[in-house]
Scaffold this motif. Sequence first.
Motif, PDB file in Angstrom:
ATOM      1  N   ARG A 167       4.645  11.821  -7.882  1.00 54.58           N
ATOM      2  CA  ARG A 167       5.428  11.619  -6.739  1.00 54.58           C
ATOM      3  C   ARG A 167       6.443  10.412  -6.506  1.00 54.58           C
ATOM      4  NH1 ARG A 167       8.154  12.174  -2.954  1.00 54.58           N
ATOM      5  NH2 ARG A 167       7.791  13.005  -0.753  1.00 54.58           N
ATOM      6  N   ARG A 168       6.297   9.274  -6.957  1.00 52.79           N
ATOM      7  CA  ARG A 168       7.073   8.239  -6.714  1.00 52.79           C
ATOM      8  C   ARG A 168       6.796   7.236  -8.154  1.00 52.79           C
ATOM      9  NH1 ARG A 168       5.504   8.768  -1.623  1.00 52.79           N
ATOM     10  NH2 ARG A 168       6.935   9.445  -0.127  1.00 52.79           N
ATOM     11  N   GLU A 178       1.564  12.882   2.971  1.00 51.55           N
ATOM     12  CA  GLU A 178       2.873  12.807   3.157  1.00 51.55           C
ATOM     13  C   GLU A 178       3.265  12.620   4.896  1.00 51.55           C
ATOM     14  OE1 GLU A 178       5.557  13.321   1.417  1.00 51.55           O
ATOM     15  OE2 GLU A 178       4.012  13.738  -0.469  1.00 51.55           O
ATOM     16  N   ARG A 179       4.424  12.204   5.207  1.00 51.38           N
ATOM     17  CA  ARG A 179       4.838  11.985   6.841  1.00 51.38           C
ATOM     18  C   ARG A 179       4.712  13.154   7.621  1.00 51.38           C
ATOM     19  NH1 ARG A 179       8.785   8.731   3.537  1.00 51.38           N
ATOM     20  NH2 ARG A 179       8.226   6.371   3.855  1.00 51.38           N
ATOM     21  N   ASN A 224       2.871   6.559  -7.455  1.00 52.27           N
ATOM     22  CA  ASN A 224       1.992   7.316  -6.577  1.00 52.27           C
ATOM     23  C   ASN A 224       2.024   8.806  -7.484  1.00 52.27           C
ATOM     24  OD1 ASN A 224       3.903   7.194  -3.379  1.00 52.27           O
ATOM     25  ND2 ASN A 224       2.152   5.857  -4.503  1.00 52.27           N
ATOM     26  N   SER A 261       1.192   4.822   4.623  1.00 52.98           N
ATOM     27  CA  SER A 261       1.148   5.977   5.270  1.00 52.98           C
ATOM     28  C   SER A 261      -0.459   6.361   5.206  1.00 52.98           C
ATOM     29  CB  SER A 261       1.753   7.027   4.361  1.00 52.98           C
ATOM     30  OG  SER A 261       1.645   7.428   3.241  1.00 52.98           O
ATOM     31  N   SER A 320       6.626   2.324   5.170  1.00 53.45           N
ATOM     32  CA  SER A 320       6.809   2.623   3.599  1.00 53.45           C
ATOM     33  C   SER A 320       5.595   3.562   3.306  1.00 53.45           C
ATOM     34  CB  SER A 320       6.228   1.431   3.070  1.00 53.45           C
ATOM     35  OG  SER A 320       6.116   1.611   1.548  1.00 53.45           O
ATOM     36  N   SER A 321       6.033   4.408   2.442  1.00 53.34           N
ATOM     37  CA  SER A 321       4.922   5.618   2.006  1.00 53.34           C
ATOM     38  C   SER A 321       3.806   4.612   1.378  1.00 53.34           C
ATOM     39  CB  SER A 321       5.731   6.404   0.823  1.00 53.34           C
ATOM     40  OG  SER A 321       6.091   5.520  -0.191  1.00 53.34           O
ATOM     41  N   GLU A 354       9.030   7.570   9.699  1.00 51.95           N
ATOM     42  CA  GLU A 354       9.913   7.279   8.537  1.00 51.95           C
ATOM     43  C   GLU A 354      10.330   6.095   7.986  1.00 51.95           C
ATOM     44  OE1 GLU A 354      12.743   8.557   5.713  1.00 51.95           O
ATOM     45  OE2 GLU A 354      11.259   9.955   6.917  1.00 51.95           O
TER      46      GLU A 354
END
Length: 414
Positions: A92-93, A159-160, A69, A155, A151-152, A148
């Motif tokens: 981010r990831r 962001e969540r 990400n 999404s 999985s991102s 939550e």
Amino acid sequence: MLQAQVETLSARLDEIEDEADATQASVVANTAAIAAPEVEDDGIEVGFSGAPEIEGEGGWSFKPFGRLNIDAGTVGLPDGLGLEEGFGSELRRARIGVEGDIPGGFGYKIEVDFAGGSGELTDALLTYKTGDVKLTVGQHNNFQSLEELTSSRWSSFIERAAFTDAFGFERRLGVSAEYKSGDVMVQTGVFSDNIEDLPGKTFSLDGRVVYSPEIGDAQLHLGGSLHLTDIESGGTVRYRQRPLVHFTSERLVNTGNMDAESEFGAGLEAAAIAGPFHIVGEGFWQSVNMPGAADDPGFFGGYVEVGYYLTGGDSRGYKGGKFDRTRPANPIDEGGPGAWQVNLRYDHLDLNDGSIVGGTQNGYMASLVWVPTDYTRVSASYGHLEYDNAAYALPGGSTSYSADVIGLRGQIDF
């Protein structure tokens, strides 16, 4: 006599040619046997689903996976706050891991995130499945919130929802059990701290129930969860949140550190998917048992979201009590436009109660998501956030103002 000798030589020459032909055929056959030896079936199969997946005899399997990400955007804050704003970006990831099965009903998963510059263990677990029951030991998500647990990678916003981060939802080391039969799923577990925070004395009990029937062509989701954490003597908790994006370090709502003996949380979930349309909403109530307090403070967070796919044949994925991968009906590698989705969300977080004034954040958000192929994703999120009792005051003393945020993300996973 000469004629007889010619005939004898001619007959002998024919014999020599026949022998040569036989020898050549033998050489060709032997060469082919050497070049293509017989292969014995050893039971190993190699498939491909984003990455190679190897399956062996007896139930063994091995599959690498990962995600990347990359985020960028801008944060616009009122003049006079003196906080960091403007353009920001981050990795981010950057995760990579392996997962698979072990004979006897066992499974494993290990994942490491390198986005922070050093390896941070996210998942590290072993599972055992028998019938409708699955047991899990190791670091994994406890059972709080549909948002939550999704999985991102899937999404609908960069962001969540605000409450998931504000209330400290994260993976923890623990033991859990999951029962799933038909449309009903029950999850429960006992957890300690995140591996990065060990050794620790935090102890929590978590449970979640999901009912997910299909009615006609529609997928429904109804769920609820409970969370109880015992905090070690002398411990504190703090609830705070960023304005939509992760690449800013500013938190405009913040309770500060609160002495705490325990936390209790309760959540409700509801969602529906019907063709290109989806709607989802959640609410979560979190209370803190503060030693010596006359009344324990309670806080609330929740959101409501609607989304729609603009491209024909596309729908939001759902599996196992959470949202899942969207596979474009017409991906760009087959000459199509990919999947295009628009989403609207109202996101609310209230960190005020009694003597605790942490502020409220009301977010009015929109996003555009493009899924070119099964394993690629590009998204843009916009948020207009309104604050009351914010953690920072304007020069005139007002703590009521607004912020505007734009976040962009490029993603690949396998």
